[in-house]
Design a protein around this motif. Structure first.
Motif, PDB file in Angstrom:
ATOM      1  N   LYS A  88      12.563  -2.923  -5.706  1.00 28.86           N
ATOM      2  CA  LYS A  88      11.621  -3.962  -6.023  1.00 28.86           C
ATOM      3  C   LYS A  88      10.202  -3.758  -5.278  1.00 28.86           C
ATOM      4  O   LYS A  88       9.158  -3.823  -5.859  1.00 28.86           O
ATOM      5  CB  LYS A  88      12.065  -5.395  -5.556  1.00 28.86           C
ATOM      6  N   LEU A  89      10.349  -3.165  -3.801  1.00 33.99           N
ATOM      7  CA  LEU A  89       9.241  -2.867  -3.339  1.00 33.99           C
ATOM      8  C   LEU A  89       8.588  -1.667  -3.844  1.00 33.99           C
ATOM      9  O   LEU A  89       7.211  -1.501  -4.084  1.00 33.99           O
ATOM     10  CB  LEU A  89       9.584  -2.644  -1.895  1.00 33.99           C
ATOM     11  N   TYR A  90       9.273  -0.710  -4.278  1.00 30.55           N
ATOM     12  CA  TYR A  90       8.509   0.688  -5.173  1.00 30.55           C
ATOM     13  C   TYR A  90       7.924   0.045  -6.221  1.00 30.55           C
ATOM     14  O   TYR A  90       7.052   0.618  -6.576  1.00 30.55           O
ATOM     15  CB  TYR A  90      10.043   1.655  -5.318  1.00 30.55           C
ATOM     16  N   ASP A 130       0.645  -1.277   0.110  1.00 33.28           N
ATOM     17  CA  ASP A 130      -0.007  -0.087  -0.080  1.00 33.28           C
ATOM     18  C   ASP A 130       0.852   1.245  -0.196  1.00 33.28           C
ATOM     19  O   ASP A 130       1.982   1.204   0.011  1.00 33.28           O
ATOM     20  CB  ASP A 130      -0.874   0.020   1.425  1.00 33.28           C
ATOM     21  N   LEU A 131       0.236   2.440   0.042  1.00 38.88           N
ATOM     22  CA  LEU A 131       1.094   3.586   0.276  1.00 38.88           C
ATOM     23  C   LEU A 131       2.236   3.780   1.409  1.00 38.88           C
ATOM     24  O   LEU A 131       3.026   4.316   1.030  1.00 38.88           O
ATOM     25  CB  LEU A 131      -0.125   4.861   0.172  1.00 38.88           C
ATOM     26  N   GLU A 132       1.632   3.177   2.396  1.00 37.55           N
ATOM     27  CA  GLU A 132       2.652   3.219   3.560  1.00 37.55           C
ATOM     28  C   GLU A 132       3.997   2.373   3.268  1.00 37.55           C
ATOM     29  O   GLU A 132       4.948   2.834   3.555  1.00 37.55           O
ATOM     30  CB  GLU A 132       2.057   2.306   4.693  1.00 37.55           C
ATOM     31  N   SER A 133       3.620   1.115   2.321  1.00 37.42           N
ATOM     32  CA  SER A 133       4.829   0.718   2.113  1.00 37.42           C
ATOM     33  C   SER A 133       5.590   1.467   0.784  1.00 37.42           C
ATOM     34  O   SER A 133       6.719   1.406   0.710  1.00 37.42           O
ATOM     35  CB  SER A 133       4.579  -0.862   1.408  1.00 37.42           C
ATOM     36  N   LEU A 134       4.910   2.198   0.204  1.00 31.25           N
ATOM     37  CA  LEU A 134       5.740   2.958  -0.834  1.00 31.25           C
ATOM     38  C   LEU A 134       6.355   3.961  -0.322  1.00 31.25           C
ATOM     39  O   LEU A 134       7.451   4.360  -0.747  1.00 31.25           O
ATOM     40  CB  LEU A 134       4.221   3.647  -1.746  1.00 31.25           C
ATOM     41  N   LEU A 135       5.987   4.479   0.774  1.00 34.21           N
ATOM     42  CA  LEU A 135       6.635   5.526   1.543  1.00 34.21           C
ATOM     43  C   LEU A 135       8.021   4.952   1.978  1.00 34.21           C
ATOM     44  O   LEU A 135       9.000   5.712   2.023  1.00 34.21           O
ATOM     45  CB  LEU A 135       6.123   6.372   2.595  1.00 34.21           C
ATOM     46  N   LEU A 136       8.067   3.632   2.573  1.00 34.66           N
ATOM     47  CA  LEU A 136       9.085   3.254   2.927  1.00 34.66           C
ATOM     48  C   LEU A 136      10.023   2.756   1.840  1.00 34.66           C
ATOM     49  O   LEU A 136      11.341   3.092   1.668  1.00 34.66           O
ATOM     50  CB  LEU A 136       9.029   1.767   3.632  1.00 34.66           C
ATOM     51  N   ALA A 137       9.642   2.456   0.682  1.00 39.86           N
ATOM     52  CA  ALA A 137      10.295   2.105  -0.594  1.00 39.86           C
ATOM     53  C   ALA A 137      10.916   3.373  -1.029  1.00 39.86           C
ATOM     54  O   ALA A 137      12.137   3.537  -1.584  1.00 39.86           O
ATOM     55  CB  ALA A 137       9.522   1.620  -1.659  1.00 39.86           C
ATOM     56  N   GLN A 138      10.255   4.658  -1.094  1.00 46.83           N
ATOM     57  CA  GLN A 138      10.600   5.698  -1.527  1.00 46.83           C
ATOM     58  C   GLN A 138      11.757   6.460  -0.500  1.00 46.83           C
ATOM     59  O   GLN A 138      12.914   6.691  -1.225  1.00 46.83           O
ATOM     60  CB  GLN A 138       9.365   6.762  -1.557  1.00 46.83           C
ATOM     61  N   ARG A 139      11.579   6.184   0.557  1.00 41.67           N
ATOM     62  CA  ARG A 139      12.658   6.665   1.517  1.00 41.67           C
ATOM     63  C   ARG A 139      13.929   5.857   1.622  1.00 41.67           C
ATOM     64  O   ARG A 139      14.879   6.615   1.908  1.00 41.67           O
ATOM     65  CB  ARG A 139      12.043   6.824   2.944  1.00 41.67           C
TER      66      ARG A 139
END
Length: 263
Positions: free
Chosen positions: A137-139, A123-132
């Motif tokens: 792969k997660l991104y 979800d977007l929470e995971s996207l924030l982690l991938a972004q940061r």
């Protein structure tokens, strides 16, 4: 003090860093608590720690290293993940492990965190982690998930405002490509349906022509048996020979129709 030590010692298969062993060669001081560790493990996993121990930093010859601002339990969790016990990544530790792994450049821990996150909701929470933390792969997987959401649903998410411009551009570009691909799919289906409709229309016209020909059979004396060929009156349905001859004519006409739909 006793409570903290009890928490750090939990788990039968995990190392107790509050107890010194004969090979411990450096002590980390976290929130006033000593953690007895080994330079070789820390240096193997972290280039930051390796630089501390081999470059001209004051920590190179220090027996104790203060880590101000760090949480004791979080540092112990990190140590458990890099020591041979290899504690599992979970929902409770993944966030601070990523933060610590980023600070100490521990790529293997970041990779393990990414594998764990990929197995859950992207979800977007995971996207924030991938972004940061640059988890590629997660991104990519999270972008795919975000693309499937409507813009209205995206903007309702609390995390939406924290997305970087590059991430938003990637999502919008992905949505545009998805719409373009769908439009191409619809166009292909439209062309295929048009071809099928034209084919059906031609078949319909042929059937209608055959039906008209069949209708004319009943009115054509030459299509009757030899005894009634000269009869200009209406078709005599009581004549078996006339019916059989017309039947053969109809069957011949039907055999010429597409796919032999009528037998």
């Amino acid at each position: 003090m006793a409570t903290k030590k009890a928490q750090l010692q939990q788990g039968n298969n995990l190392r107790d860093f509050t107890q010194r062993d004969e090979l411990s060669d450096v002590t980390l001081i976290v929130q006033g608590e000593p953690l007895y560790v080994h330079k070789v493990y820390l240096a193997e996993w972290s280039p930051v720690w390796r630089a501390m121990f081999v470059a001209n930093f004051r920590e190179k010859s220090a027996q104790e290293i203060e880590l101000p601002g760090k949480e004791l339990e979080q540092m112990v969790e990190l140590l458990h993940c890099i020591y041979p016990s290899q504690k599992a990544i979970n929902e409770e530790n993944v966030h601070f492990l990523l933060e610590l792994a980023e600070e100490y450049q521990i790529e293997k821990i970041k990779q393990r965190c990414e594998v764990f996150l990929l197995s859950g909701n992207t979800d977007l929470e995971s996207l924030l982690l991938a972004q940061r933390y640059c988890l590629d792969k997660l991104y990519t997987k999270c972008i795919e998930g975000a693309t499937r959401l409507t813009l209205e649903d995206l903007e309702k998410c609390d995390e939406f405002q924290q997305l970087e411009p590059r991430t938003l551009n990637t999502i919008y570009k992905s949505k545009i490509n998805t719409m373009r691909d769908y439009a191409s799919y619809i166009k292909e289906k439209e062309v295929a349906m048009e071809k099928e409709c034209n084919k059906v229309s031609r078949e319909r016209d042929r059937i209608q022509s055959k039906l008209q020909t069949v209708k004319m059979l009943w009115e054509t004396p030459s299509k009757r048996c030899y005894r009634h060929m000269g009869n200009t009156a209406m078709f005599d349905f009581s004549c078996r020979e006339c019916n059989e001859k017309v039947y053969r004519e109809i069957k011949k006409l039907c055999s010429e129709l597409p796919n032999n739909r009528i037998n």
